[in-house]
Motif scaffolding. Structure first.
Motif, PDB file in Angstrom:
ATOM      1  N   TYR A  66      -8.487  -3.033  -0.498  1.00 50.93           N
ATOM      2  CA  TYR A  66      -7.073  -2.684  -0.679  1.00 50.93           C
ATOM      3  C   TYR A  66      -6.233  -3.960  -0.813  1.00 50.93           C
ATOM      4  CZ  TYR A  66      -8.559   1.996   0.826  1.00 50.93           C
ATOM      5  OH  TYR A  66      -9.192   3.213   0.938  1.00 50.93           O
ATOM      6  N   TYR A  89      -3.813  -4.304  -3.979  1.00 48.13           N
ATOM      7  CA  TYR A  89      -2.364  -4.201  -3.819  1.00 48.13           C
ATOM      8  C   TYR A  89      -1.685  -5.553  -3.933  1.00 48.13           C
ATOM      9  CZ  TYR A  89      -3.036   0.735  -2.741  1.00 48.13           C
ATOM     10  OH  TYR A  89      -3.358   2.065  -2.825  1.00 48.13           O
ATOM     11  N   MET A 106       0.822  -1.206   0.000  1.00 52.97           N
ATOM     12  CA  MET A 106       0.000   0.000   0.000  1.00 52.97           C
ATOM     13  C   MET A 106       0.865   1.268   0.000  1.00 52.97           C
ATOM     14  SD  MET A 106      -3.255   0.867   2.487  1.00 52.97           S
ATOM     15  CE  MET A 106      -3.745  -0.844   2.608  1.00 52.97           C
TER      16      MET A 106
END
Lengths: 131, 131, 131, 131, 131, 131
Positions: free
Chosen positions: B117, B121, A39
């Motif tokens: 996320y 990612y 991230m």
């Protein structure tokens, strides 16, 4: 399933490095998980998520292990393997027991089963529930 | 969204009627919710789900309100309106407070955000998490 | 939950009207369902979806009621009420029995439960399954 | 994505070992899949899931390969890779052909597409479907 | 998570080979991705999906990078790792920037959070939205 | 599906009232939608969600209508009717055309179809995508 670059501390942008420092201090760990290193490609996203996670997951009306069990239950229902692995570890670290994990996962399965029956049988919401 | 016939007690098959009796006794209510009246179209499915729900939701390593909050969290994440309405009511009846509900729903939102996320990612699971 | 305009036959664009004619002929019904009247807002999307549905749902290696049960199972798992209602009707029209519907919905619940355990317990795919 | 310990037969709790014996006998295999070895961490969860799976998946109003195709369709729609791999294998073992698998997966894709249109176009359930 | 056979060009059926040729020409690449080699097990499914993808993803009222961002957003929300990896690459190739990707992924997280609140708080659709 | 109390401005807590004022000013509307009136039951959750929504949805590397289309696409994929209705209205208000909406919804359907094939065919991520 790995893809995309992991950003190590040494090469991270200052904003991402500050988040890494804060995570390491908050959790008492020498390095952050891969999720954070990935991230770090978008430091502003990373910072906002970490600030939000800290605020939402701190003990309040619900204690810390209960909060982690809820986070984990949603991640399991959602089929997120990475999230299941990392939040199982966090839940245990915050005091959740193996027996609590076993009961939690059966509730997830039951809820998904019950949700599918609600979909199929197609009932309106009862007057008494509208309150 | 209503569709499909609701089976009232008077017209229910004996197997469904026995489940209705048991639910009314267990919950101290004069009648069962629409969800059960709809599921009474298939008495064997209804009976098996009720038996399983009773077993999984009884207090154990986790107490009753915590179990309801976990069931509810999964139902919210899953977008099931009927389930959200009925398990909010059950959670309150078993002692969950408005403050706990507010914290729970923010954890659901955070978990869904965090899960997305993890998807984007794309990191591998850390060695330390494989235990 | 209704929102957005329903386009009736009289006011539909020629491309949408042709699809409505085809659906009515194929299904032997005097009018199309609300789903099609809503989709008539975008005639090209409607036409492409109808052509694809016709091709995919015609009997082949799987017979028509089995195909409808599979479509319905996915819609239930996915929490789509409209889809559950309309494909239950289609499945029955094509010969699926109430007993088959009851067995199908329990498989959906079981699969969702099993999927959640796979998420939580986090196992690799066995060599023997990689074939 | 592997994480968490796999419990081999030799080290399994008696309750888990009994389930393993039953699976091996029922399926005629020398060892159980990783999914079961992982679930053996919680023997009671494992036993209840196996008992339920046996009951739900046995031939009834639907035959065995049709049941496996429905289970598989839900697992695909749900994005569960392990479940897709293992239930593809089970479906083939119970007689599903490659042509049936190809038709099934296109129905899953079509159903997901159709479900998304139902969400977007937002129609009410037709009176005729309320039955 | 790999399972199932990858079909290389040399051993592919003529129908699958024609699709591979078309993909290589359209994308200017020497070979197709694993996703296509796996799908080549069912050439008719592969061909129909490719034809549909070409038609839907070509520039129209929305330009090519915006279309890829939307495809990617759905894949992330859906938890599909392979799809996230391959459509991130496609989006970049078609001109999407790292800043746009970062903004897109935060919108996905926000939408999932907002969707969960809609589930929990259970409101009717406003008259003004029914159009 | 309505349930739970809607909190009107006059009876809202000061924190919720301040959010309502801000929404009305930002959107130039005389009153807020039901979604906000329902969320006003938990003013702190409401305030945090509004602040986050404002920050994430403001024009940046992506313009405002594109951001709304992405939010909407996720909500459709996720089966959230309220969210689809309200973000269709927002997308149009910010300049999205009917043609763009039609293209967006077909991309959602295509992505869900493509995601299901990725699940079923089970391929590893290509080396070239790992970058």
């Amino acid at each position: 399933m790995s893809y995309g670059k992991l950003i190590e501390y040494a090469e991270a942008a200052p904003e991402a490095r500050a988040v890494m420092d804060d995570i390491k201090a908050a959790r008492g760990v020498p390095d952050v998980n891969n999720a954070w290193k990935a991230m770090a490609r978008h430091p502003a996203v990373m910072r906002r998520f970490w600030e939000r996670a800290k605020a939402v997951m701190q003990p309040g009306a619900l204690d810390a292990p209960t909060k982690e069990l809820i986070y984990l239950a949603v991640s399991i229902a959602n089929g997120c393997h990475y999230c299941s692995a990392s939040h199982t570890a966090l839940a245990k670290k915050k005091g959740a027991t193996e027996e609590q994990l076993a009961e939690m996962v059966e509730i997830v399965g039951l809820a998904l089963e019950g949700n599918s029956y609600a979909s199929f049988y197609g009932q309106d919401i009862d007057e008494a529930l509208k309150g």
